[in-house]
Design an enzyme around this catalytic site. Structure first.
Site, PDB file in Angstrom:
ATOM      1  N   LYS A 106       0.862  -1.186   0.000  1.00  9.85           N
ATOM      2  CA  LYS A 106       0.000   0.000   0.000  1.00  9.85           C
ATOM      3  C   LYS A 106       0.891   1.227   0.000  1.00  9.85           C
ATOM      4  O   LYS A 106       2.010   1.197   0.530  1.00  9.85           O
ATOM      5  CB  LYS A 106      -0.875   0.036   1.258  1.00  9.85           C
ATOM      6  CG  LYS A 106      -2.124   0.884   1.105  1.00  9.85           C
ATOM      7  CD  LYS A 106      -3.199   0.127   0.356  1.00  9.85           C
ATOM      8  CE  LYS A 106      -4.515   0.853   0.321  1.00  9.85           C
ATOM      9  NZ  LYS A 106      -5.612  -0.026  -0.101  1.00  9.85           N
TER      10      LYS A 106
HETATM   11  P1  NAD Z   1     -13.695   7.837  -2.152  1.00  6.17           P
HETATM   12  O1  NAD Z   1     -12.745   8.947  -1.917  1.00  6.17           O
HETATM   13  O2  NAD Z   1     -14.267   7.642  -3.515  1.00  6.17           O
HETATM   14  O3  NAD Z   1     -14.954   8.008  -1.156  1.00  6.17           O
HETATM   15  C1  NAD Z   1     -14.850   8.218   0.220  1.00  6.17           C
HETATM   16  C2  NAD Z   1     -16.194   8.781   0.704  1.00  6.17           C
HETATM   17  O4  NAD Z   1     -16.199   8.844   2.113  1.00  6.17           O
HETATM   18  C3  NAD Z   1     -16.489  10.190   0.209  1.00  6.17           C
HETATM   19  O5  NAD Z   1     -17.861  10.273  -0.156  1.00  6.17           O
HETATM   20  C4  NAD Z   1     -16.244  11.047   1.455  1.00  6.17           C
HETATM   21  O6  NAD Z   1     -17.003  12.260   1.458  1.00  6.17           O
HETATM   22  C5  NAD Z   1     -16.699  10.104   2.518  1.00  6.17           C
HETATM   23  N1  NAD Z   1     -16.221  10.418   3.863  1.00  6.17           N
HETATM   24  C6  NAD Z   1     -14.971  10.769   4.266  1.00  6.17           C
HETATM   25  N2  NAD Z   1     -14.968  10.972   5.599  1.00  6.17           N
HETATM   26  C7  NAD Z   1     -16.231  10.729   6.032  1.00  6.17           C
HETATM   27  C8  NAD Z   1     -16.846  10.752   7.283  1.00  6.17           C
HETATM   28  N3  NAD Z   1     -16.172  11.067   8.389  1.00  6.17           N
HETATM   29  N4  NAD Z   1     -18.154  10.426   7.342  1.00  6.17           N
HETATM   30  C9  NAD Z   1     -18.860  10.099   6.241  1.00  6.17           C
HETATM   31  N5  NAD Z   1     -18.309  10.058   5.028  1.00  6.17           N
HETATM   32  C10 NAD Z   1     -17.029  10.374   4.932  1.00  6.17           C
HETATM   33  O7  NAD Z   1     -13.007   6.528  -1.625  1.00  6.17           O
HETATM   34  P2  NAD Z   1     -13.373   5.002  -1.957  1.00  6.17           P
HETATM   35  O8  NAD Z   1     -12.502   4.559  -3.059  1.00  6.17           O
HETATM   36  O9  NAD Z   1     -14.851   4.849  -2.051  1.00  6.17           O
HETATM   37  O10 NAD Z   1     -12.843   4.311  -0.619  1.00  6.17           O
HETATM   38  C11 NAD Z   1     -13.638   4.261   0.569  1.00  6.17           C
HETATM   39  C12 NAD Z   1     -13.118   3.140   1.440  1.00  6.17           C
HETATM   40  O11 NAD Z   1     -13.186   1.929   0.680  1.00  6.17           O
HETATM   41  C13 NAD Z   1     -11.656   3.280   1.877  1.00  6.17           C
HETATM   42  O12 NAD Z   1     -11.513   2.693   3.157  1.00  6.17           O
HETATM   43  C14 NAD Z   1     -10.919   2.458   0.853  1.00  6.17           C
HETATM   44  O13 NAD Z   1      -9.658   2.007   1.335  1.00  6.17           O
HETATM   45  C15 NAD Z   1     -11.899   1.331   0.661  1.00  6.17           C
HETATM   46  N6  NAD Z   1     -11.700   0.597  -0.579  1.00  6.17           N
HETATM   47  C16 NAD Z   1     -11.867   1.184  -1.791  1.00  6.17           C
HETATM   48  C17 NAD Z   1     -11.627   0.441  -2.944  1.00  6.17           C
HETATM   49  C18 NAD Z   1     -11.859   1.001  -4.315  1.00  6.17           C
HETATM   50  O14 NAD Z   1     -11.667   0.259  -5.296  1.00  6.17           O
HETATM   51  N7  NAD Z   1     -12.275   2.233  -4.458  1.00  6.17           N
HETATM   52  C19 NAD Z   1     -11.217  -0.895  -2.846  1.00  6.17           C
HETATM   53  C20 NAD Z   1     -11.075  -1.470  -1.583  1.00  6.17           C
HETATM   54  C21 NAD Z   1     -11.313  -0.702  -0.461  1.00  6.17           C
END
Ligand code: NAD
Length: 418
Positions: A106
């Site tokens: 990561k």
């Molecule tokens: P992203 O940036 O697209 O979305 C994150 C969202 O969370 C945004 O809408 C943001 O406004 C919101 N957010 C941030 N802080 C917040 C809070 N305190 N309360 C409520 N909402 C809040 O990111 P993503 O890619 O969707 O990733 C989100 C999670 O999923 C992370 O933990 C990431 O590691 C995990 N993840 C993502 C992927 C992927 O392919 N995108 C894969 C595996 C895991």
């Protein structure tokens, strides 16, 4: 959020919990709890106004016993060395849980990307790619998107790497745009595995997902796609949130419309399909059948977990529960389906992208989604089999048992280098 909980310590505690159901020596387990190496670097980058700013950046390569290191790159002001180490460890066990041939890595840059122009982000990304070049490669370490990074950043990393290496190697990074060698279905893959896990979980627990009420915390890539696909199963998405707060409608918000509104306005605040605006804490403690935390780690701590009323939690985010929250949910019989299974769709379709890049032969979206469904449902079956066989106290521990066994088996096959 509980920023005082160190996610790296949470990871180590999860491994310790699983070790009670495994007969490995402390030395074997110790190796599973620490990264093999961590790159820490300072990027000096010229800003649009001619000044130079320095950004701290990391890449942790946690374990490569099952294949090349694999994992995303995050741009966030709270990125720390320990956070990156934890996230890289979770990748090891995620890849092992769904049985794809990768280790875990990561990376991250400590930055609030909203404060910088697109050209500044490009220079920052290319500067990071130049540092990463020494340790990445399609057979070594394959980065991907994570929070606040996407196809754009992946394309820049690929282009920088290929230019400096004087080669074409699209498999050096995944999550690229289709024109740069990306896979069909990658953008929706994480949300899709969250949906598949929720579907299997309801089925396993003898509950009906049709008409189930659902709250989703975090409405980015993972959360909004999960909401849309769970809605397609007939469930009712009653509350969703982003960093601006939560919106609620007991009759359903319309997952697609809420996403379109957020894309247009930049936030969910003021969404006309909502009857009420709530705080994030109110969303997390709502009386719903399914709660999907899809924002960041440590969203639910032990205190908050006591107030959560959902029966089932499916983790879209990485590490959204603190270990104390996990204990409370186990004690209260709330069924938690862990991140290393539920959000593994992203890395699984990254794996498909890498396979396609290496073969220079590209699949249809239908094939990608079918293969993903097979991998996630097989992993779900492995999980429940181990859960029932071992008597593990919760699904997370059972999933770690499955994953750790696979990592240790690969390490034992490899033997010890003198
Ligand atoms: P992203 O940036 O697209 O979305 C994150 C969202 O969370 C945004 O809408 C943001 O406004 C919101 N957010 C941030 N802080 C917040 C809070 N305190 N309360 C409520 N909402 C809040 O990111 P993503 O890619 O969707 O990733 C989100 C999670 O999923 C992370 O933990 C990431 O590691 C995990 N993840 C993502 C992927 C992927 O392919 N995108 C894969 C595996 C895991």
């Amino acid at each position: 959020m509980s920023p005082e909980v160190n996610p790296f310590e949470s990871l180590q505690e999860q491994i310790d919990d699983a070790s009670d159901y495994l007969e490995y020596s402390t030395d074997v387990l110790e190796r599973l709890k620490h990264p093999e190496r961590v790159l820490e670097t300072n990027l000096s980058v010229e800003m649009d106004d001619g000044s130079v700013e320095v950004f701290r950046a990391y890449r942790s390569q946690f374990n490569g016993d099952r294949g090349p290191y694999k994992g995303g790159i995050r741009y966030h002001p709270q990125v720390t060395r320990d956070e990156v180490k934890a996230l890289s460890g979770w990748m090891v066990y995620k890849c092992a849980a769904v049985n794809i041939p990768y280790g875990g890595g990561k990376g991250g840059i400590e930055i609030d990307p909203r404060q910088y122009s697109a050209s500044e982000i490009e220079r920052i990304t290319r500067s990071f790619a130049k540092e990463l070049r020494q340790i990445i490669g399609e057979d070594r370490d394959i980065p991907a998107p994570d929070v606040n990074t996407g196809q754009r950043e992946m394309n820049w990393i690929k282009d920088t790497y290929e230019t400096l290496e004087n080669t074409t190697e699209p498999g050096v990074i995944t999550g690229k745009a289709p024109e740069s060698g990306g896979s069909a279905g990658r953008v929706e893959a994480t949300g899709r595995s969250v949906m598949l896990t929720a579907r299997e979980a309801f089925d396993y627990l003898g509950k009906d997902i049709e008409d189930a009420t659902v709250a989703v915390q975090g409405y980015g890539n993972a959360g909004s796609v999960a909401a849309k696909l769970i809605e397609d199963l007939g469930a009712n998405i009653v509350a969703v949130s982003d960093s601006s707060g939560a919106v609620y409608n007991p009759d359903g918000l319309g997952a697609r419309d809420a996403k379109a509104f957020k894309s247009e306005t930049g936030s969910l605040a003021g969404y006309e399909g909502a009857t009420e605006e709530l705080t994030n804490e109110e969303l997390l403690t709502m009386d719903v059948d399914l709660l999907v935390p899809a924002a960041l780690e440590n969203a639910i701590d032990g205190d908050l977990a006591r107030d959560v009323q959902a029966d089932i939690v499916v983790e879209a985010a990485n590490g959204p529960l603190t270990p104390n929250a996990d204990d409370v949910f186990t004690e209260r019989d709330v069924a938690v389906f862990p991140d290393i299974l539920a959000n593994a769709g992203g890395v699984t379709v990254s794996y498909f992208e890498w396979v396609q890049n290496r073969q220079r032969f590209y699949w249809s979206e239908e094939r990608v989604n079918d293969e993903l469904e097979t991998i996630i449902t097989n992993a779900f079956d492995d999980l429940v089999e181990t859960y029932e066989e071992t008597g593990a106290p919760n699904f997370r521990t059972a999933m770690y048992v499955v994953a750790i066994q696979r990592v240790v088996a690969a390490a034992e096959e490899g033997g010890i280098w003198p």
